[in-house]
Design an enzyme around this catalytic site. Structure first.
Site, PDB file in Angstrom:
ATOM      1  N   GLY A 193       1.278   7.400  -5.135  1.00 32.06           N
ATOM      2  CA  GLY A 193       0.859   7.991  -6.581  1.00 32.06           C
ATOM      3  C   GLY A 193      -0.250   8.993  -6.492  1.00 32.06           C
ATOM      4  O   GLY A 193      -0.370   9.831  -7.054  1.00 32.06           O
ATOM      5  N   SER A 194      -1.498   8.042  -5.586  1.00 33.68           N
ATOM      6  CA  SER A 194      -2.749   9.026  -5.732  1.00 33.68           C
ATOM      7  C   SER A 194      -2.509  10.025  -4.670  1.00 33.68           C
ATOM      8  O   SER A 194      -3.212  11.067  -5.162  1.00 33.68           O
ATOM      9  CB  SER A 194      -3.673   7.918  -4.891  1.00 33.68           C
ATOM     10  OG  SER A 194      -4.120   6.847  -5.685  1.00 33.68           O
ATOM     11  N   ASN A 247      -2.524   2.991 -17.639  1.00 30.60           N
ATOM     12  CA  ASN A 247      -2.308   1.782 -16.782  1.00 30.60           C
ATOM     13  C   ASN A 247      -3.018   0.418 -17.506  1.00 30.60           C
ATOM     14  O   ASN A 247      -2.676  -0.686 -17.147  1.00 30.60           O
ATOM     15  CB  ASN A 247      -2.826   1.913 -15.621  1.00 30.60           C
ATOM     16  CG  ASN A 247      -4.294   2.423 -15.551  1.00 30.60           C
ATOM     17  OD1 ASN A 247      -4.533   3.329 -15.952  1.00 30.60           O
ATOM     18  ND2 ASN A 247      -5.085   1.843 -14.732  1.00 30.60           N
ATOM     19  N   GLN A 284       2.641   5.075 -14.348  1.00 30.97           N
ATOM     20  CA  GLN A 284       2.979   3.642 -15.453  1.00 30.97           C
ATOM     21  C   GLN A 284       3.929   4.155 -16.387  1.00 30.97           C
ATOM     22  O   GLN A 284       4.352   3.167 -17.150  1.00 30.97           O
ATOM     23  CB  GLN A 284       1.491   3.504 -16.071  1.00 30.97           C
ATOM     24  CG  GLN A 284       0.616   2.994 -15.236  1.00 30.97           C
ATOM     25  CD  GLN A 284       0.892   1.548 -14.512  1.00 30.97           C
ATOM     26  OE1 GLN A 284       1.700   0.918 -15.036  1.00 30.97           O
ATOM     27  NE2 GLN A 284       0.046   1.145 -13.409  1.00 30.97           N
ATOM     28  N   HIS A 295       5.549   1.282  -5.677  1.00 34.38           N
ATOM     29  CA  HIS A 295       5.103  -0.039  -5.592  1.00 34.38           C
ATOM     30  C   HIS A 295       4.978  -0.214  -7.087  1.00 34.38           C
ATOM     31  O   HIS A 295       4.801  -1.590  -7.467  1.00 34.38           O
ATOM     32  CB  HIS A 295       4.187  -0.342  -4.899  1.00 34.38           C
ATOM     33  CG  HIS A 295       2.793   0.046  -5.711  1.00 34.38           C
ATOM     34  ND1 HIS A 295       1.691  -0.775  -6.138  1.00 34.38           N
ATOM     35  CD2 HIS A 295       2.102   1.342  -5.554  1.00 34.38           C
ATOM     36  CE1 HIS A 295       0.763  -0.040  -6.558  1.00 34.38           C
ATOM     37  NE2 HIS A 295       1.005   1.294  -6.114  1.00 34.38           N
ATOM     38  N   THR A 335       6.479  13.407   9.322  1.00 33.51           N
ATOM     39  CA  THR A 335       7.906  12.645   9.397  1.00 33.51           C
ATOM     40  C   THR A 335       8.031  11.585   8.174  1.00 33.51           C
ATOM     41  O   THR A 335       7.051  11.056   7.748  1.00 33.51           O
ATOM     42  CB  THR A 335       7.735  11.947  10.730  1.00 33.51           C
ATOM     43  OG1 THR A 335       7.679  12.660  11.874  1.00 33.51           O
ATOM     44  CG2 THR A 335       9.182  11.166  10.937  1.00 33.51           C
ATOM     45  N   CYS A 370      -7.248  -0.485  -9.110  1.00 34.18           N
ATOM     46  CA  CYS A 370      -8.027   0.508  -8.198  1.00 34.18           C
ATOM     47  C   CYS A 370      -9.615   0.412  -8.543  1.00 34.18           C
ATOM     48  O   CYS A 370     -10.252   1.121  -7.891  1.00 34.18           O
ATOM     49  CB  CYS A 370      -7.501   1.728  -8.300  1.00 34.18           C
ATOM     50  SG  CYS A 370      -5.824   1.967  -7.643  1.00 34.18           S
TER      51      CYS A 370
END
Length: 388
Positions: free
Chosen positions: A71-72, A152, A180, A202, A238, A326
């Site tokens: 996501g970051s 979040n 979120q 995740h 890839t 985070c």
């Protein structure tokens, strides 16, 4: 007994997701999707299927889905890519004070390294943001608005559709960090009409190290990663076939089960919240109690240092959080809660409970039985606790 109530930090991998992905760790399914031989074709077909599953979940054309590493990364690509691609128009970005560090850190880097001018919009005491604030902040030099779908820490849901309408009326690109939101509320990109939407595997029961973006065809955005022509030329490198396949399956499960799961999780969240508030004095809730995701409650345990309560719960086998994963390691109180007007002592006394698909009623009952005495014990050590 170990109990996990930190789903906003990360989710367990759903066994159905793992079952779908495991074959891509084995010797017959390891191919590079860009190769033309049998092994490459098998990998490419799996990626195509996963892209279709993600597109169906978001009500998006599969060709508008780009797989990322997190996501970051998606937030970085959206903000940096839109800023660079539209720098002939201006250098102004609008976001909020309560965004995830992936958005705030990217904006601050652009301020320092590329001369961006960033407006950080405030929220009210309930964590709410209004489209009118965005409209008033837009100037002729604005190139992008980035507002998260759901917070979040507080769980508050933001009016993304209305904000996107304001942006497009003024010819400005709109990005939302939906990390979120996806899996907790319906996410329909046609209805929202956003230009870019970022999400992470995740947080929706897929492994770490995989994420995605929806990018509207009208959107002008530069690449973050350069090299090969993977992902329709939007992201070099890839593809992580294992992660992509897992993400596709996770999105299929959301598409098929979201409404039912929302009801079940919200009922457990409400039982936990009401039970704690009924049993523990000097306990209050942070954030809008109505417009929030189904799994999150953020509570202020006055007269306690939140870190002490968090550690006590961990020793009792219960995993929760004091805020964004985070931000762990920072001594500062939550930037989200301070933006909502909480004084430092209340922000530091706040804990986030975030439950999910595998939370049971027995686990909620166990937390309701052990937490009040832990709170009472910790408060008994406080010289300012009025209950002494």
């Amino acid at each position: 007994m170990k109990i996990y109530m930190d789903y906003n930090a990360t989710t367990p991998v759903d066994p159905r997701v793992a079952e779908r992905a495991i074959p891509y760790l084995k010797k017959d399914s390891f191919g590079n999707p860009s190769s033309f031989h049998y092994y490459g074709r098998m990998a490419r077909e799996a990626v195509v299927q996963a892209r279709e599953q993600v597109g169906r979940c978001l009500n998006a054309d599969p060709g508008d889905i780009t797989f990322t590493g997190s996501g970051s990364e998606g937030d970085n690509h959206a903000i940096k890519g839109a800023f660079v691609a539209n720098r002939n128009k201006g250098n102004h970005i609008i976001t909020t004070e309560v965004e995830h560090p992936a958005v705030l850190g990217t904006c601050r880097w652009l301020e320092e390294a590329a001369g961006a001018r960033v407006t950080y919009l405030p929220v009210d005491e309930h964590g709410r943001l209004y489209p009118e604030q965005v409209a008033e902040a837009i100037t002729e030099r604005t190139v992008l608005v980035s507002v998260m779908m759901a917070n979040n820490e507080s769980g508050v849901i933001y009016p993304i559709r209305d904000i996107a309408a304001v942006c497009h009326e003024k010819g400005v690109l709109m990005h939302t960090d939906a990390v979120q939101g996806l899996g907790k509320i319906p996410v329909d990109v046609q209805d929202l009409d956003v230009d870019i939407l970022s999400f992470a595997g995740h947080k929706i029961y897929a492994p770490k190290g995989i994420g995605g973006q929806y990018i509207h065809p009208r959107c002008t955005i530069n690449n973050l990663l350069h090299g090969g022509h993977q992902e329709g030329g939007r992201r070099a490198g890839t593809e992580n076939v294992l992660g992509v396949v897992a993400l596709g399956k996770a999105c299929q499960i959301i598409h098929d089960n979201l409404e039912h799961e929302q009801v079940e999780v919200a009922a457990l969240r409400d039982k936990l919240e009401s039970g704690l508030m009924g049993a523990i004095p000097y306990l209050s809730r942070n954030g809008d109690p109505e417009r929030r995701v189904c799994n999150t409650t953020n509570l202020v345990f006055e007269y306690i240092e939140g870190e002490a309560l968090l550690l006590s719960l961990d020793m009792a086998g219960v995993a929760i959080s004091s805020g964004s994963a985070c931000s762990t390691g920072s001594d500062a109180p939550s930037h989200v809660l301070t933006a909502m007007g909480l004084p430092p002592e209340k922000a530091r006394a706040s804990l986030r409970f975030s439950i999910g698909r595998f939370t049971s009623e027995n686990e909620v009952d166990h937390v309701l039985s052990i937490l009040p005495p832990i709170v009472e014990r910790l408060r008994s050590m406080s010289p300012i606790y009025p209950g002494k």
